[in-house]
Write a protein that holds these residues in place. Structure first.
Motif, mmCIF file in Angstrom:
data_model
loop_
_atom_site.group_PDB
_atom_site.id
_atom_site.type_symbol
_atom_site.label_atom_id
_atom_site.label_comp_id
_atom_site.label_asym_id
_atom_site.label_seq_id
_atom_site.Cartn_x
_atom_site.Cartn_y
_atom_site.Cartn_z
ATOM 1 N N ALA A 47 -14.287 -3.029 2.890
ATOM 2 C CA ALA A 47 -13.147 -2.679 2.053
ATOM 3 C C ALA A 47 -12.124 -3.816 1.997
ATOM 4 O O ALA A 47 -11.454 -4.013 0.978
ATOM 5 N N GLU A 80 -0.836 -2.326 0.401
ATOM 6 C CA GLU A 80 -0.808 -1.229 -0.565
ATOM 7 C C GLU A 80 -2.225 -0.798 -0.913
ATOM 8 O O GLU A 80 -3.107 -1.637 -1.107
ATOM 9 N N VAL A 81 -2.449 0.521 -0.961
ATOM 10 C CA VAL A 81 -3.758 1.030 -1.351
ATOM 11 C C VAL A 81 -3.932 0.826 -2.852
ATOM 12 O O VAL A 81 -3.128 1.317 -3.649
ATOM 13 N N PRO A 92 -10.086 3.722 2.230
ATOM 14 C CA PRO A 92 -9.064 3.107 1.376
ATOM 15 C C PRO A 92 -9.283 1.597 1.246
ATOM 16 O O PRO A 92 -9.771 0.948 2.169
ATOM 17 N N VAL A 93 -8.932 1.062 0.089
ATOM 18 C CA VAL A 93 -9.006 -0.381 -0.148
ATOM 19 C C VAL A 93 -7.573 -0.899 -0.304
ATOM 20 O O VAL A 93 -6.840 -0.424 -1.173
ATOM 21 N N PHE A 94 -7.197 -1.842 0.554
ATOM 22 C CA PHE A 94 -5.832 -2.336 0.580
ATOM 23 C C PHE A 94 -5.720 -3.725 -0.038
ATOM 24 O O PHE A 94 -6.670 -4.498 -0.049
ATOM 25 N N GLY A 145 -3.843 6.530 3.222
ATOM 26 C CA GLY A 145 -4.341 5.229 3.648
ATOM 27 C C GLY A 145 -5.251 5.308 4.854
ATOM 28 O O GLY A 145 -5.484 4.311 5.541
ATOM 29 N N GLU A 146 -5.803 6.493 5.117
ATOM 30 C CA GLU A 146 -6.643 6.703 6.302
ATOM 31 C C GLU A 146 -8.065 7.076 5.895
ATOM 32 O O GLU A 146 -8.278 7.886 4.990
ATOM 33 N N GLY A 195 -11.011 -5.467 -1.431
ATOM 34 C CA GLY A 195 -9.610 -5.567 -1.823
ATOM 35 C C GLY A 195 -9.243 -6.963 -2.281
ATOM 36 O O GLY A 195 -8.557 -7.152 -3.290
ATOM 37 N N VAL A 207 -10.101 3.287 -3.806
ATOM 38 C CA VAL A 207 -10.781 4.087 -2.781
ATOM 39 C C VAL A 207 -12.283 3.976 -2.987
ATOM 40 O O VAL A 207 -12.778 4.172 -4.099
ATOM 41 N N TYR A 216 -6.218 8.038 -0.606
ATOM 42 C CA TYR A 216 -5.315 7.119 -1.301
ATOM 43 C C TYR A 216 -3.873 7.303 -0.823
ATOM 44 O O TYR A 216 -3.147 6.331 -0.584
ATOM 45 N N GLN A 217 -3.455 8.550 -0.680
ATOM 46 C CA GLN A 217 -2.070 8.822 -0.314
ATOM 47 C C GLN A 217 -1.783 8.505 1.151
ATOM 48 O O GLN A 217 -0.692 8.028 1.487
#
Length: 556
Positions: free
Chosen positions: A184, A158-159, A152-154, A119-120, A188, A162, A116-117
């Motif tokens: 994902a 922005e994430v 991550p789901v954007f 984004g990878e 999103g 997850v 989450y932090q």
């Protein structure tokens, strides 16, 4: 020539696999986007389709709670239902709330938090070999994680969530990564659409609930406010002998028009107003506004809130609660007791959900429908002009007080109580076998949290431990409310459960089930947490004997 044929053959195989994956992804996209707009429904689809797409054993979808700075999974395990505790399994269906399936952890802890932090994407063959892996969740669920694919789901860069897929032998492949990333993107978009729809619906229902409340509740009587603020605080102990005892029968001994005066006394005597530097007039206005927030239902009314708060006061003054958790926690507990059922409609969470009420629309996705409404109303009253008990509290402490009130009021949902019983038992064993100076700060904080949740449950159920005259009266009030709900269900063409059916309910039998599986275990815990309160356990047992005698008499 042979090499060329092999290359062509492999190319054909790869193209077939690619087409199958493409077809599967398109089918997954169709299923994912074909939703009703309900967040829970969408999350279930995301979890199910992630499993289908990656071949994982289990999956979860983590959302972000920015207010609490946490990640949480609403639907963690689609394959297995939570197993109830032994006591919970023995309850009648009508008294057996479903435990929460929500799992939370800090936003800076674990693989999902890392993804989450940053984004990878992260693909692990053995999760336990990675130092960031949070094994506590396996401890809660009983599931053992091996391989782990976290994506991550954007939305708009922005994430917002997850996706986590678990346990594929021997591991998740590059193709799984590619498919997961593509999925994902779709997730999103669908989640963003669903959240927007949910916000719109919630806004409409917030307005509807606000109108309902305005239509039901009155404004404070200025003359009553002036009279209360001008007179001195009453001597409760002189006016109501036995007030500071656990057996005090508040519903029978204190007239309704004296309850505000008693509450002011308790706030001052516990030094809560002094602690928060709250003017006495502000406290009185808060209490009057809160009292008006309660409806005229048989049981969940202002007198119930008063009785619950009075029991909390006695625990703090006479049974060691103040020494166990400190004044800051006691202050939040007392206010929580007063507000824990404000604007109760006289029906259960399940009734609200089945009726599709505005409250259910607002809160059912989070669980504890009524408790969340009571919390929202309590916090709202704290913001009403002239009612903010916390106006002079430092901003850093202000947030802590609100968090405590939030925890306390939500703890009154029996589903929450059942969900933490094992943790409470473990905490009590640790306190009984470990010297206080040997406990770590984390263990002390955990103990305080669980004790406060237990106190809320014990105070809420305290009528079961009053003398028989009061306990039996309250039981009649409870069943009057239950039966009124049953009448509404019957009018809708539904068959009420026994506890709500005035034609078939066996009150003594139902009360014995409630005492054996809800009240008695809670008060046994209370006796261990606060030994000076152990007399309540004995009173519950004596009342059980009276109910048993009634049952035996009705069957002869």
């Amino acid at each position: 020539m042979i090499q060329r044929h092999l290359e062509l053959g492999l190319s054909h195989i790869y193209s077939i696999r690619a087409k199958r994956r493409s077809d599967l992804l398109l089918e997954v996209a169709r299923k994912l986007l074909d939703t009703s707009g309900e967040i829970d429904d969408l999350l279930k689809r995301i979890v199910a389709q992630t499993r289908e797409l990656t071949g994982a054993d289990r999956c979860s979808f983590f959302l972000v709670d920015k207010e609490r700075n946490e990640l949480y999974a609403k639907i963690f395990d689609l394959n297995a239902e939570p197993q109830p505790t032994t006591d919970q399994a023995a309850l009648p269906a009508s008294l057996n709330p479903q435990p929460s399936t929500e799992i939370r952890f800090p936003i800076n802890r674990g693989i999902a938090a890392h993804v989450y932090q940053t984004g990878e994407l992260l693909n692990l063959e053995n999760a336990y070999k990675n130092e960031m892996f949070n094994s506590d969740i396996d401890g809660v669920t009983g599931f053992v994680t091996t391989s782990l694919l976290t994506i991550p789901v954007f939305n708009n860069g922005e994430v917002i969530g997850v996706i986590q897929a678990m346990n594929k032998a021997p591991r998740f492949t590059k193709a799984d990564e590619a498919d997961g990333v593509a999925f994902a993107v779709l997730a999103g978009l669908a989640l963003h659409q669903s959240l927007m729809m949910e916000e719109r619906v919630k806004a409409e229902h917030h307005a509807k609930v606000a109108l309902e409340i305005l239509a039901y509740h009155r404004q404070i009587n200025p003359e009553q406010l002036s009279a209360l603020t001008s007179e001195p605080t009453i001597d409760v102990h002189a006016k109501f002998p036995g007030f500071a005892t656990l057996s005090f029968q508040g519903r029978l001994a204190v007239p309704l028009d004296q309850t505000i005066r008693c509450c002011v006394f308790m706030l001052e005597d516990l030094e809560i107003l002094q602690r928060w530097r709250t003017p006495r007039e502000t406290a009185i206005k808060f209490l009057l506004t809160l009292q008006l927030g309660y409806r005229d239902v048989p049981y969940h009314n202002w007198m119930h809130a008063f009785s619950v708060a009075q029991f909390c006061y006695v625990l703090a003054r006479k049974a060691g609660l103040l020494e166990a958790v400190g004044l800051d926690e006691v202050a939040a507990l007392f206010i929580s007791c007063l507000g824990h059922d404000v604007d109760h409609r006289g029906t259960t969470n399940n009734f609200q959900k089945l009726a599709g009420s505005s409250l259910a629309t607002l809160y059912s996705s989070m669980g504890s429908v009524l408790e969340r409404h009571h919390l929202a109303q309590t916090l709202y009253i704290l913001q009403v002009d002239g009612c903010n008990l916390l106006a002079n509290v430092e901003s850093s402490e202000y947030r802590k007080v609100l968090d405590r009130i939030r925890r306390n009021i939500l703890a009154t949902d029996l589903a929450s109580h059942f969900a933490i019983q094992k943790r409470t038992e473990a905490m009590l064993v640790q306190r009984e076998t470990t010297a206080p100076d040997q406990l770590t700060p984390t263990e002390k904080s955990n103990a305080t949290h669980l004790i406060c949740c237990l106190i809320m449950t014990a105070c809420d159920l305290s009528d079961a431990g009053k003398p028989w005259e009061s306990a039996s009266l309250v039981a009649e009030l409870i069943y009057a409310e239950f039966f009124a709900q049953g009448d509404l269900e019957r009018a809708r063409g539904e068959k009420p459960m026994e506890i709500n059916d005035r034609t078939t309910a066996n009150k003594p039998k139902l009360q014995l089930g409630f005492i054996d599986h809800v009240a008695m275990p809670a008060f046994k815990f209370l006796s261990r947490a606060l030994p000076l309160a152990s007399e309540v356990e004995g009173a519950v047992l004596r009342n059980r004997q009276r109910w048993q005698a009634l049952l035996d008499g009705s069957s002869t």
